[in-house]
Design a protein around this motif. Structure first.
Motif, mmCIF file in Angstrom:
data_model
loop_
_atom_site.group_PDB
_atom_site.id
_atom_site.type_symbol
_atom_site.label_atom_id
_atom_site.label_comp_id
_atom_site.label_asym_id
_atom_site.label_seq_id
_atom_site.Cartn_x
_atom_site.Cartn_y
_atom_site.Cartn_z
ATOM 1 N N CYS A 1 17.071 15.409 64.749
ATOM 2 C CA CYS A 1 18.057 15.869 65.741
ATOM 3 C C CYS A 1 17.412 16.063 67.105
ATOM 4 C CB CYS A 1 18.707 17.173 65.272
ATOM 5 S SG CYS A 1 19.851 16.983 63.901
ATOM 6 N N PHE A 2 16.210 16.638 67.121
ATOM 7 C CA PHE A 2 15.491 16.808 68.394
ATOM 8 C C PHE A 2 15.252 15.447 69.054
ATOM 9 C CE2 PHE A 2 13.266 20.818 66.539
ATOM 10 C CZ PHE A 2 14.437 21.522 66.683
ATOM 11 N N LYS A 3 14.888 14.481 68.238
ATOM 12 C CA LYS A 3 14.615 13.138 68.749
ATOM 13 C C LYS A 3 15.897 12.461 69.225
ATOM 14 C CE LYS A 3 12.629 8.684 67.342
ATOM 15 N NZ LYS A 3 12.063 7.901 66.206
ATOM 16 N N LEU A 4 16.971 12.635 68.455
ATOM 17 C CA LEU A 4 18.236 11.967 68.787
ATOM 18 C C LEU A 4 18.810 12.468 70.101
ATOM 19 C CD1 LEU A 4 20.483 10.024 67.971
ATOM 20 C CD2 LEU A 4 21.481 11.849 66.571
ATOM 21 N N ILE A 5 18.735 13.764 70.340
ATOM 22 C CA ILE A 5 19.322 14.296 71.575
ATOM 23 C C ILE A 5 18.532 13.845 72.804
ATOM 24 C CG2 ILE A 5 18.114 16.511 71.877
ATOM 25 C CD1 ILE A 5 20.973 17.738 72.218
ATOM 26 N N GLU A 6 17.284 13.477 72.603
ATOM 27 C CA GLU A 6 16.488 12.933 73.703
ATOM 28 C C GLU A 6 16.915 11.511 74.042
ATOM 29 O OE1 GLU A 6 14.115 14.271 75.660
ATOM 30 O OE2 GLU A 6 14.560 16.210 74.762
ATOM 31 N N GLU A 7 17.375 10.778 73.033
ATOM 32 C CA GLU A 7 17.695 9.365 73.230
ATOM 33 C C GLU A 7 19.105 9.148 73.770
ATOM 34 O OE1 GLU A 7 16.765 6.652 70.083
ATOM 35 O OE2 GLU A 7 15.185 7.951 69.302
ATOM 36 N N VAL A 8 20.035 9.985 73.377
ATOM 37 C CA VAL A 8 21.426 9.740 73.771
ATOM 38 C C VAL A 8 21.639 10.080 75.236
ATOM 39 C CG1 VAL A 8 22.308 10.090 71.444
ATOM 40 C CG2 VAL A 8 22.142 12.046 72.998
ATOM 41 N N GLN A 9 22.655 9.442 75.814
ATOM 42 C CA GLN A 9 22.975 9.645 77.227
ATOM 43 C C GLN A 9 24.346 10.262 77.425
ATOM 44 O OE1 GLN A 9 20.719 8.990 79.611
ATOM 45 N NE2 GLN A 9 19.279 8.351 78.002
ATOM 46 N N GLU A 10 25.280 9.954 76.530
ATOM 47 C CA GLU A 10 26.664 10.408 76.689
ATOM 48 C C GLU A 10 26.793 11.907 76.396
ATOM 49 O OE1 GLU A 10 29.321 8.570 77.573
ATOM 50 O OE2 GLU A 10 28.298 6.636 77.699
ATOM 51 N N PHE A 11 27.686 12.543 77.123
ATOM 52 C CA PHE A 11 27.964 13.963 76.910
ATOM 53 C C PHE A 11 28.418 14.225 75.477
ATOM 54 C CE2 PHE A 11 31.488 17.020 76.620
ATOM 55 C CZ PHE A 11 30.829 18.192 76.916
ATOM 56 N N ASP A 12 29.332 13.390 74.972
ATOM 57 C CA ASP A 12 29.871 13.595 73.622
ATOM 58 C C ASP A 12 28.785 13.485 72.563
ATOM 59 O OD1 ASP A 12 32.660 13.997 74.242
ATOM 60 O OD2 ASP A 12 32.717 11.897 74.791
ATOM 61 N N SER A 13 27.806 12.628 72.799
ATOM 62 C CA SER A 13 26.706 12.485 71.831
ATOM 63 C C SER A 13 25.872 13.753 71.793
ATOM 64 C CB SER A 13 25.821 11.293 72.216
ATOM 65 O OG SER A 13 26.555 10.101 72.264
ATOM 66 N N LYS A 14 25.561 14.297 72.948
ATOM 67 C CA LYS A 14 24.751 15.518 72.997
ATOM 68 C C LYS A 14 25.487 16.689 72.344
ATOM 69 C CE LYS A 14 22.239 14.072 77.156
ATOM 70 N NZ LYS A 14 21.946 14.345 78.578
ATOM 71 N N VAL A 15 26.778 16.772 72.597
ATOM 72 C CA VAL A 15 27.575 17.835 71.976
ATOM 73 C C VAL A 15 27.571 17.681 70.457
ATOM 74 C CG1 VAL A 15 29.932 18.717 71.696
ATOM 75 C CG2 VAL A 15 29.054 18.229 73.972
ATOM 76 N N GLN A 16 27.680 16.450 70.004
ATOM 77 C CA GLN A 16 27.702 16.193 68.564
ATOM 78 C C GLN A 16 26.404 16.649 67.902
ATOM 79 O OE1 GLN A 16 29.249 12.284 67.536
ATOM 80 N NE2 GLN A 16 27.974 12.225 65.724
ATOM 81 N N VAL A 17 25.272 16.332 68.522
ATOM 82 C CA VAL A 17 23.980 16.720 67.962
ATOM 83 C C VAL A 17 23.811 18.240 68.035
ATOM 84 C CG1 VAL A 17 21.488 16.407 68.078
ATOM 85 C CG2 VAL A 17 22.995 14.482 68.596
ATOM 86 N N LEU A 18 24.204 18.842 69.150
ATOM 87 C CA LEU A 18 24.113 20.298 69.284
ATOM 88 C C LEU A 18 24.961 21.004 68.224
ATOM 89 C CD1 LEU A 18 24.145 20.989 73.125
ATOM 90 C CD2 LEU A 18 22.459 21.802 71.494
ATOM 91 N N ASN A 19 26.142 20.464 67.969
ATOM 92 C CA ASN A 19 26.995 21.055 66.938
ATOM 93 C C ASN A 19 26.347 20.970 65.563
ATOM 94 O OD1 ASN A 19 28.989 21.743 68.751
ATOM 95 N ND2 ASN A 19 30.222 19.928 68.388
ATOM 96 N N LEU A 20 25.654 19.861 65.313
ATOM 97 C CA LEU A 20 24.963 19.706 64.026
ATOM 98 C C LEU A 20 23.845 20.738 63.900
ATOM 99 C CD1 LEU A 20 24.320 18.337 61.380
ATOM 100 C CD2 LEU A 20 23.102 16.541 62.648
ATOM 101 N N ILE A 21 23.062 20.893 64.944
ATOM 102 C CA ILE A 21 21.980 21.888 64.913
ATOM 103 C C ILE A 21 22.553 23.285 64.760
ATOM 104 C CG2 ILE A 21 20.148 22.940 66.306
ATOM 105 C CD1 ILE A 21 19.616 20.163 67.480
ATOM 106 N N SER A 22 23.646 23.548 65.438
ATOM 107 C CA SER A 22 24.276 24.866 65.387
ATOM 108 C C SER A 22 24.772 25.186 63.984
ATOM 109 C CB SER A 22 25.443 24.913 66.385
ATOM 110 O OG SER A 22 26.031 26.183 66.403
ATOM 111 N N ILE A 23 25.409 24.218 63.315
ATOM 112 C CA ILE A 23 25.918 24.482 61.966
ATOM 113 C C ILE A 23 24.778 24.625 60.969
ATOM 114 C CG2 ILE A 23 26.193 22.086 61.180
ATOM 115 C CD1 ILE A 23 28.783 24.833 60.662
ATOM 116 N N MET A 24 23.669 23.914 61.195
ATOM 117 C CA MET A 24 22.501 24.076 60.325
ATOM 118 C C MET A 24 21.931 25.488 60.463
ATOM 119 S SD MET A 24 20.225 20.588 60.120
ATOM 120 C CE MET A 24 20.181 20.189 61.848
#
Length: 1017
Positions: free
Chosen positions: A598-621
């Protein structure tokens, strides 16, 4: 000063200058024009410029004049208190002049004139402009095509504007207009389509040359007029009649219009391919015409489903749409807008609630029974029509076509995916299903399956088996078999709920889905992405020993080389962790890898929706695995710090960071100081009302602040410094009252004397601003905080909140709450706080009720004071004892027993009532029942009491609150001992004779119980 004809040249010059590219010229002109807007005559001068034949070539200047004219109508046509606006005489002039300019040759100007008329008609018709439609009707018979086109343009714009008015009188006016214009417009529409089709036929014979040019001359205007008539007819049929499913009145024009619209579509479609090469102008018109025709059918069906459900309408339309979906001509396949509307219409018919039988109980009203019988007969007839048009074979064919043709990725889809995988992933979610062909086909498929699930379950499973057999997991080439497999998986994913009884997910996963992931060839991304999505769709079926395998598969997909696959896996993993059947034990081994990915993925993505999606995953974990997250705390601190800095200026993304941080703080619990290094700067920014992003960040920052305090092991200076921000926040409004009260409670419990010494005056102002200015619900939430403050600091806090306590006296002495439970609860709780004050700080209580300012406040509150305030309070305590919790009853009893020692003769008259109350409290016991205690532990926004998660247990705040409750002085005091001593003092004070007389009024049984409890003879 009013503008006149002499100002025309000046106004014209200002308009020209306002179009200048030179800022020094443009800005003064714009300022001058804005100053003229509210002046009388401004619109009249603008209209002269708009309609001037001498300025026909000055298109941009005239267009700018139309913009100012429209703005003036919006701002000044209605009467305003701050402006003289447009006078009635000028309005009459403007309405007349606008109709004189109908035959405007410039199309853009003509559109604006039509808009102006429609805007004015919305306000003035019919009261101020009753002859509008009669004047328009007079110009309709004109042989001049341009004039009639412009009239219909005005009609369309005006009817569109009036159709949005929802008052009954406005709808009746619209129905009357429709009845007058429908016949003429319908006849003109039919005549125009005959002319258009006749001319089109000749154009095909003479595609080029003088003959072609002659045929095309004027035809374009007729085509546009025909389209306007179509739109007008649509508005009149849809909005000119009550919805037939409610009125149960047949809308006759539906039966006349719809077959003609279908015939028009059938007539135009052949020209779609014919004009594609020979005439771009008429090719575009054909596309627009067919699309609009089918959209009108969709609109009519949605508004008048029963009239549309007649066999003469429904059967041919449904049959036509199904034919175009299942067996389109080659050139229709490229006409995606038309195919989408065909699917929309079929879907609308299949899911129409008015076409389904309703269960109705016994109804006594005969008229209602008649209507229900009529409705049932209509629904039955519609069902028969649909069944005749859609037999089982056709339903199966439609299902097959949707999956095998429309679900399958095209070459352009794959190219878009490979070029922009991240954008492709989100487009599947963001695009409206009516905008693209595949999402529309998927929506139709879901509706079809819901209606015919028993018929289609075997069909879908058969397609799935065929696709898996034709494309083994070792296949690496992108073949039609691989694309069909992806489509088949997609079809199964969408209807998982209905298929779960026919398809064992465990067998499917073990025998197929898990094998798909064993092949890492780049081309397998097509299948990998679909498998990732399926694992999220079938989450409800992932149970028992298969969960660990599924978690491992999704984590493996998070490592895929394709970004779209990883984002799909992230989404599904979120659903899996969020699921009620989530197993922490099975997932524990994957947690370190998952966090790193997840840390790696949020570094690679550019779109706002992608970052929110990864943040939500980390938050639920963090939320679900809090106890195990602690070992990764330092990495998460670094992650949140980095993401917060990178999201600077993106407040929507920072909101997601705040939500995740809150879960992180809750998970850390007493170890939350580990994240203070990043938390305090973020809080400092978020709770500052002067922060530019305050509007977006404040709410979530306050919630994070509360969570930080609730889980803090001790108060630190940085947290103490934040408290004044709460006053600034709540001084503006009480939007965040409940969270704000929780924060105050945290500071009282956690900060103790240090907090009170540092922020006593701010706390007093804050509570004073709340009490008396919030509604009953807010006040009921505030009273426990005041009680807590008095309990913890009876000596120090009471004088500080003197005004608040005075307001409570006013509340207690105010009546009129007998019919309102909330006011009763407020009055009773306020009385309990004052009673506590009597017990814990008697001298201050005496000072409080003797203050002159209290009398002033009582007078301002409309409370008449005809005797001692103390006696009024005694009446409240005696009256409201049954409206409070057990401990508060004891507080009432203690306060009343203390008052027995006062030299107040009138109190002696109430001795029997006081002793009865004390006896009932003693007999009932004083052990607290959490259910009854008004200040019992309540789960607030910072506590998730989840079984099995020890880290989610009681917060630091809750533990300390329980300690404070256990050490409550009221609990420690013995009511029996205090009452015994005070009775002796009372007897000595008033004399044995008077005392015994008062006690003698007690019921013998109560007196016996009291003697036994107090151990007196």
């Amino acid at each position: 000063m009013a503008l006149s004809a002499s100002d025309l040249s000046t106004l014209y010059t200002l308009l020209i200058n306002a179009l200048s590219a030179d800022q020094n010229i443009r800005m003064p002109a714009e300022v001058a024009l804005s100053q003229c807007e509210g002046k009388p005559g401004f619109c009249s001068c603008l209209l002269e410029i708009i309609g001037s034949k001498d300025l026909a070539s000055q298109t941009y200047t005239r267009l700018l004049a139309t913009v100012y004219f429209k703005n003036s109508i919006n701002r000044y046509w209605r009467h305003r208190s701050d402006s003289s606006g447009i006078s009635n005489d000028e309005k009459v002039y403007l309405r007349r002049k606008l109709l004189e300019h109908l035959r405007e040759e410039n199309y853009q100007i003509a559109v604006q004139i039509a808009v102006h008329i429609s805007k004015i008609a919305r306000i003035d018709y019919p009261k101020e402009w009753p002859d509008l439609f009669s004047l328009l009707a007079q110009q309709l018979p004109s042989a001049d095509t341009l004039t009639s086109h412009r009239v219909y343009m005005v009609l369309f714009r005006t009817l569109k504007e009036l159709s949005t008015k929802r008052l009954g009188v406005d709808q009746r006016n619209f129905a009357e207009i429709s009845s007058h214009f429908f016949g003429y417009t319908w006849n003109l529409w039919q005549g125009d389509i005959h002319t258009i089709l006749q001319q089109f036929s000749l154009l095909i014979q003479y595609p080029v040359g003088d003959k072609s040019a002659e045929l095309q001359d004027g035809l374009h205007l007729i085509c546009e007029r025909w389209l306007l008539c179509l739109k007008i007819i649509s508005h009149m049929v849809v909005s000119g009649f009550p919805r037939d499913s409610k009125s149960m009145q047949e809308v006759q024009p539906v039966k006349e219009v719809c077959p003609a619209l279908l015939k028009a579509i059938q007539s135009f479609l052949p020209y779609f391919s014919s004009f594609q090469e020979s005439s771009q102008e008429f090719f575009d018109f054909t596309k627009r015409a067919c699309s609009k025709l089918i959209k009108v059918l969709v609109s009519i069906q949605g508004t008048h489903p029963y009239s549309f459900g007649d066999r003469s309408v429904l059967a041919p339309v449904l049959d036509f749409c199904l034919n175009k979906i299942t067996n389109p001509e080659p050139h229709i396949l490229s006409f995606t807008v038309f195919l989408i509307q065909c699917m929309v219409l079929v879907k609308s018919i299949l899911e129409c609630k008015d076409y389904r039988q309703k269960l109705v109980g016994h109804v006594i009203n005969e008229n209602v029974i008649t209507l229900e019988h009529a409705r049932k007969s209509i629904v039955k007839a519609v069902e028969e029509v649909i069944s005749s048009v859609m037999p089982a074979e056709r339903i199966i064919l439609l299902c097959n076509i949707l999956i095998r043709r429309y679900f399958v990725f095209t070459a352009s889809d794959l190219d878009e995916w490979y070029r922009e995988p991240e954008e492709f992933h989100h487009e599947q979610d963001m695009v409206t299903w009516t905008e693209k062909l595949r999402p529309c086909a998927e929506a139709l498929y879901i509706t079809l399956f819901e209606n015919y699930k028993h018929l289609l379950c075997p069909v879908v499973l058969s397609i799935l088996q065929e696709a898996m057999n034709s494309c083994p997991a070792v296949e690496t080439q992108i073949t039609s078999a691989m694309l069909l497999k992806e489509a088949a998986y997609n079809s199964v994913g969408y209807v998982h709920y209905d298929l779960s009884g026919h398809l064992s997910f465990k067998d499917w996963f073990d025998g197929a889905l898990s094998l798909e992931l064993s092949n890492d060839h780049p081309n397998r991304r097509i299948i990998h992405r679909r498998v990732a999505l399926i694992l999220g769709q079938w989450v409800s079926e992932i149970k028992g020993d298969i969960r660990r395998s599924v978690y491992g598969a999704v984590v493996r997909l998070l490592q895929d080389s394709d970004l779209a696959v990883r984002l799909s896996a992230a989404r599904s993993l979120f659903y899996l962790i969020e699921d009620a059947n989530f197993s922490e034990q099975d997932f524990a081994d994957f947690l370190p890898t998952c966090l790193e990915l997840c840390f790696k993925l949020i570094e690679e993505v550019q779109e706002f929706d992608s970052k929110v999606q990864v943040l939500n995953l980390i938050s639920i974990m963090i939320e679900r695995l809090g106890g195990q997250i602690i070992q990764f705390a330092n990495k998460l601190v670094g992650f949140f710090e980095r993401v917060w800095e990178e999201s600077s200026g993106e407040s929507l993304l920072q909101i997601q960071v705040l939500l995740a941080l809150r879960n992180f703080v809750v998970a850390l619990g007493p170890q939350s100081p580990m994240c203070y290094s990043i938390l305090f700067p973020i809080l400092q920014r978020g709770i500052d009302i002067n922060n530019p992003d305050e509007l977006n960040l404040l709410e979530d920052s306050i919630v994070l602040w509360e969570a930080t305090l609730s889980h803090a092991p001790s108060m630190v200076p940085e947290l103490l410094k934040f408290f004044p921000h709460l006053f600034s926040i709540m001084e503006r409004n009480f939007d965040h009252l409940q969270v704000g009260l929780n924060i105050i409670e945290c500071y009282i419990i956690l900060g103790g004397s240090d907090f009170l010494n540092q922020h006593a005056s701010i706390l007093a102002k804050l509570l004073d601003g709340i009490v008396g200015n919030v509604n009953d619900k807010g006040l009921l939430s505030t009273l426990p905080i005041i009680e807590l403050l008095v309990q913890c600091f009876p000596r120090d806090a009471s004088p500080l909140i003197d005004r608040v306590l005075q307001k409570m006296v006013v509340i207690c002495l105010s009546g009129g709450e007998d019919q309102d439970p909330s006011k009763t609860a407020i009055r009773a709780h306020s009385g309990a706080i004052l009673a506590r004050l009597v017990v814990l700080n008697t001298s201050y209580f005496a000072h409080l009720i003797s203050e002159a300012s209290l009398l002033v406040m009582l007078q301002q509150g409309g409370v008449k004071v005809e005797r001692s305030i103390l006696l009024y309070l005694v009446d409240v305590w005696l009256d409201k004892v049954d409206n409070v919790a057990i401990l508060q009853k004891k507080t009432y009893a203690l306060a009343l027993s203390i008052l027995l020692t006062l030299r107040e003769p009138q109190l002696l008259d109430k001795v029997d009532l006081i002793l009865s109350l004390c006896a009932s409290v003693i007999a009932g016991g004083t052990e607290e029942n959490g259910k009854d205690d008004s200040s019992s532990d309540e789960t607030n926004s910072s506590g998730f009491h989840m079984e099995g998660n020890s880290f989610m247990g009681a917060t630091t705040k809750e533990l300390r609150r329980r300690q404070i409750k256990c050490s409550d002085p009221i609990k420690q005091l013995s009511l029996e001992n205090i009452l015994r001593e005070n009775l002796q003092a009372c007897a000595a004070l008033h004399g044995d004779a008077s005392f015994n007389e008062a006690v003698g009024r007690l019921h013998p049984t109560v007196l016996a119980q009291l003697r036994q409890a107090l151990k007196i003879g």
